[in-house]
Design a protein around this motif. Structure first.
Motif, PDB file in Angstrom:
ATOM      1  N   LEU A 186       0.864  -1.135  -0.076  1.00 21.30           N
ATOM      2  CA  LEU A 186      -0.159   0.009  -0.101  1.00 21.30           C
ATOM      3  C   LEU A 186       0.903   1.212   0.112  1.00 21.30           C
ATOM      4  N   VAL A 187       0.417   2.223  -0.634  1.00 17.27           N
ATOM      5  CA  VAL A 187       1.117   3.541  -0.658  1.00 17.27           C
ATOM      6  C   VAL A 187       0.931   4.373   0.732  1.00 17.27           C
ATOM      7  N   ASN A 188      -0.042   4.487   1.332  1.00 18.09           N
ATOM      8  CA  ASN A 188      -0.250   5.103   2.588  1.00 18.09           C
ATOM      9  C   ASN A 188      -1.157   4.393   3.619  1.00 18.09           C
ATOM     10  N   PRO A 189      -0.742   3.294   4.116  1.00 15.57           N
ATOM     11  CA  PRO A 189      -1.870   2.340   4.833  1.00 15.57           C
ATOM     12  C   PRO A 189      -2.293   3.212   6.004  1.00 15.57           C
ATOM     13  N   ASN A 190      -3.516   3.059   6.202  1.00 14.31           N
ATOM     14  CA  ASN A 190      -4.169   3.624   7.540  1.00 14.31           C
ATOM     15  C   ASN A 190      -4.489   2.570   8.428  1.00 14.31           C
ATOM     16  N   VAL A 191      -3.807   2.203   9.580  1.00 12.22           N
ATOM     17  CA  VAL A 191      -4.106   1.226  10.243  1.00 12.22           C
ATOM     18  C   VAL A 191      -4.418   1.812  11.714  1.00 12.22           C
ATOM     19  N   HIS A 192      -5.545   0.796  12.135  1.00 16.29           N
ATOM     20  CA  HIS A 192      -6.031   1.085  13.499  1.00 16.29           C
ATOM     21  C   HIS A 192      -5.963  -0.172  14.350  1.00 16.29           C
ATOM     22  N   VAL A 193      -5.447  -0.110  15.495  1.00 19.71           N
ATOM     23  CA  VAL A 193      -5.521  -1.371  16.403  1.00 19.71           C
ATOM     24  C   VAL A 193      -6.415  -0.854  17.511  1.00 19.71           C
ATOM     25  N   SER A 194      -7.343  -1.965  18.051  1.00 19.90           N
ATOM     26  CA  SER A 194      -7.994  -1.858  19.293  1.00 19.90           C
ATOM     27  C   SER A 194      -7.890  -2.985  19.994  1.00 19.90           C
ATOM     28  N   ILE A 195      -8.219  -2.653  21.360  1.00 20.85           N
ATOM     29  CA  ILE A 195      -8.488  -4.119  21.974  1.00 20.85           C
ATOM     30  C   ILE A 195      -9.969  -4.267  22.321  1.00 20.85           C
ATOM     31  N   LEU A 196     -10.280  -5.257  22.007  1.00 17.26           N
ATOM     32  CA  LEU A 196     -11.865  -5.571  22.099  1.00 17.26           C
ATOM     33  C   LEU A 196     -12.134  -6.279  23.302  1.00 17.26           C
ATOM     34  N   GLU A 197     -11.299  -7.156  23.961  1.00 25.35           N
ATOM     35  CA  GLU A 197     -11.165  -7.659  25.069  1.00 25.35           C
ATOM     36  C   GLU A 197     -10.088  -7.894  25.797  1.00 25.35           C
ATOM     37  N   TYR A 198      -9.791  -7.521  27.058  1.00 26.98           N
ATOM     38  CA  TYR A 198      -8.270  -7.714  27.753  1.00 26.98           C
ATOM     39  C   TYR A 198      -8.545  -8.709  28.149  1.00 26.98           C
ATOM     40  N   ARG A 199      -6.923  -9.453  28.583  1.00 26.02           N
ATOM     41  CA  ARG A 199      -7.076 -10.749  29.212  1.00 26.02           C
ATOM     42  C   ARG A 199      -7.510 -10.686  30.357  1.00 26.02           C
ATOM     43  N   PRO A 200      -8.260 -11.704  31.007  1.00 23.57           N
ATOM     44  CA  PRO A 200      -8.669 -11.679  32.243  1.00 23.57           C
ATOM     45  C   PRO A 200      -7.826 -11.471  33.470  1.00 23.57           C
ATOM     46  N   PHE A 201      -8.456 -11.179  34.744  1.00 27.10           N
ATOM     47  CA  PHE A 201      -7.661 -11.056  35.972  1.00 27.10           C
ATOM     48  C   PHE A 201      -8.204 -12.228  36.803  1.00 27.10           C
ATOM     49  N   PHE A 202      -7.498 -12.471  38.084  1.00 31.19           N
ATOM     50  CA  PHE A 202      -8.083 -13.712  38.678  1.00 31.19           C
ATOM     51  C   PHE A 202      -8.219 -13.490  40.096  1.00 31.19           C
ATOM     52  N   ILE A 203      -9.049 -13.988  40.776  1.00 34.65           N
ATOM     53  CA  ILE A 203      -9.221 -13.597  42.395  1.00 34.65           C
ATOM     54  C   ILE A 203      -9.669 -15.068  42.764  1.00 34.65           C
ATOM     55  N   ASN A 204      -8.894 -15.158  43.912  1.00 35.97           N
ATOM     56  CA  ASN A 204      -8.784 -16.552  44.508  1.00 35.97           C
ATOM     57  C   ASN A 204      -8.899 -16.218  46.057  1.00 35.97           C
ATOM     58  N   GLY A 205      -9.160 -17.486  46.911  1.00 35.76           N
ATOM     59  CA  GLY A 205      -9.287 -17.443  48.315  1.00 35.76           C
ATOM     60  C   GLY A 205     -10.673 -17.048  48.813  1.00 35.76           C
ATOM     61  N   GLU A 206     -10.699 -16.430  49.754  1.00 34.84           N
ATOM     62  CA  GLU A 206     -12.063 -16.090  50.516  1.00 34.84           C
ATOM     63  C   GLU A 206     -13.028 -15.030  49.722  1.00 34.84           C
ATOM     64  N   VAL A 207     -13.287 -15.594  48.479  1.00 37.60           N
ATOM     65  CA  VAL A 207     -14.706 -14.989  48.061  1.00 37.60           C
ATOM     66  C   VAL A 207     -15.496 -15.908  47.405  1.00 37.60           C
ATOM     67  N   GLU A 208     -16.884 -15.466  47.367  1.00 40.16           N
ATOM     68  CA  GLU A 208     -17.956 -16.587  46.989  1.00 40.16           C
ATOM     69  C   GLU A 208     -17.446 -17.410  45.780  1.00 40.16           C
ATOM     70  N   LYS A 209     -17.289 -16.935  44.655  1.00 39.92           N
ATOM     71  CA  LYS A 209     -17.088 -17.535  43.436  1.00 39.92           C
ATOM     72  C   LYS A 209     -15.694 -17.242  42.834  1.00 39.92           C
ATOM     73  N   PRO A 210     -14.569 -17.864  43.481  1.00 36.70           N
ATOM     74  CA  PRO A 210     -13.017 -17.489  42.775  1.00 36.70           C
ATOM     75  C   PRO A 210     -13.091 -18.002  41.433  1.00 36.70           C
ATOM     76  N   GLY A 211     -12.090 -17.470  40.733  1.00 38.81           N
ATOM     77  CA  GLY A 211     -12.047 -17.620  39.439  1.00 38.81           C
ATOM     78  C   GLY A 211     -11.609 -16.511  38.492  1.00 38.81           C
ATOM     79  N   GLY A 212     -11.341 -16.939  37.215  1.00 33.66           N
ATOM     80  CA  GLY A 212     -11.009 -15.748  36.289  1.00 33.66           C
ATOM     81  C   GLY A 212     -12.253 -14.880  35.571  1.00 33.66           C
ATOM     82  N   TYR A 213     -12.090 -13.472  35.580  1.00 31.67           N
ATOM     83  CA  TYR A 213     -13.076 -12.629  35.274  1.00 31.67           C
ATOM     84  C   TYR A 213     -12.563 -11.776  34.205  1.00 31.67           C
ATOM     85  N   PRO A 214     -13.408 -11.100  33.315  1.00 33.52           N
ATOM     86  CA  PRO A 214     -13.062 -10.274  32.260  1.00 33.52           C
ATOM     87  C   PRO A 214     -12.575  -9.019  32.707  1.00 33.52           C
TER      88      PRO A 214
END
Length: 187
Positions: free
Chosen positions: A99-127
């Motif tokens: 291409l002569v002059n490419p117009n590129v855009h990158v966006s994050i649609l969904e971030y990698r999850p975080f994790f919470i464990n231990g003394e919470v009601e539903k431990p696990g990975g969440y968005p």
């Protein structure tokens, strides 16, 4: 005379306020990750768009290898790049031969999850969502258990290669890939 004293007092108070504001902003800036310096990693879902070039637009989830297979350019090492860094890489790769002059855009649609464990009601990975704190993460995990200690919370940052366990508070900002552990209270 009184007027001069009031003006000096006001100036001094303003200087102190401005200094406190600056220190707070710096401290918060160190805890959060802005979109400009966020480094892409395994589990992020991204969209690469090239204006007027549907064949060069792609949506992908980054694998553990951190590589993507992009049309015309082949395998690209994406993990560790910022969004603007990936945009530059694609522009430089497409410019000239394709291409002569490419117009590129990158966006994050969904971030990698975080994790919470231990003394919470539903431990696990969440968005992950920008602005997420440990308190909000606990709410996503349906709250603390009866035995949870709100003062014994630890975090391992997802971007920390040493995986150092650090003490955290309910208002600590999370980043994608973080691991939060809520420990038991003895009382």
């Amino acid at each position: 005379m009184l007027n001069a004293l009031l003006q000096r007092g006001f100036r001094a108070a303003f200087v102190i306020y401005a200094a406190l504001f600056a220190v707070t902003a710096i401290a918060q800036g160190q805890e959060s990750t802005s979109a400009h310096d966020y480094q892409l990693g395994s589990g992020d879902k991204i969209l690469i768009s090239v204006y007027d070039e549907a064949d060069l637009t792609m949506e992908t989830i980054l694998s553990d290898s951190g590589l993507i297979n992009y049309p015309f350019l082949g395998e690209l090492k994406v993990s560790g790049l910022t969004v603007s860094g990936l945009e530059r890489m694609v522009v430089e790769g497409l410019k000239g031969d394709y291409l002569v002059n490419p117009n590129v855009h990158v966006s994050i649609l969904e971030y990698r999850p975080f994790f919470i464990n231990g003394e919470v009601e539903k431990p696990g990975g969440y968005p992950f969502q920008p602005g997420l704190t440990i308190g909000k993460a606990a709410a996503l995990a349906e709250g603390f258990t009866e035995r949870a200690s709100e003062s014994k919370i630890f975090i391992i940052r997802g971007d920390d290669p040493a995986q150092t366990k650090r003490k955290a508070a309910l208002n600590t900002l999370l980043r994608p890939g973080d691991i939060v552990t809520v420990e038991q209270s003895f009382f």
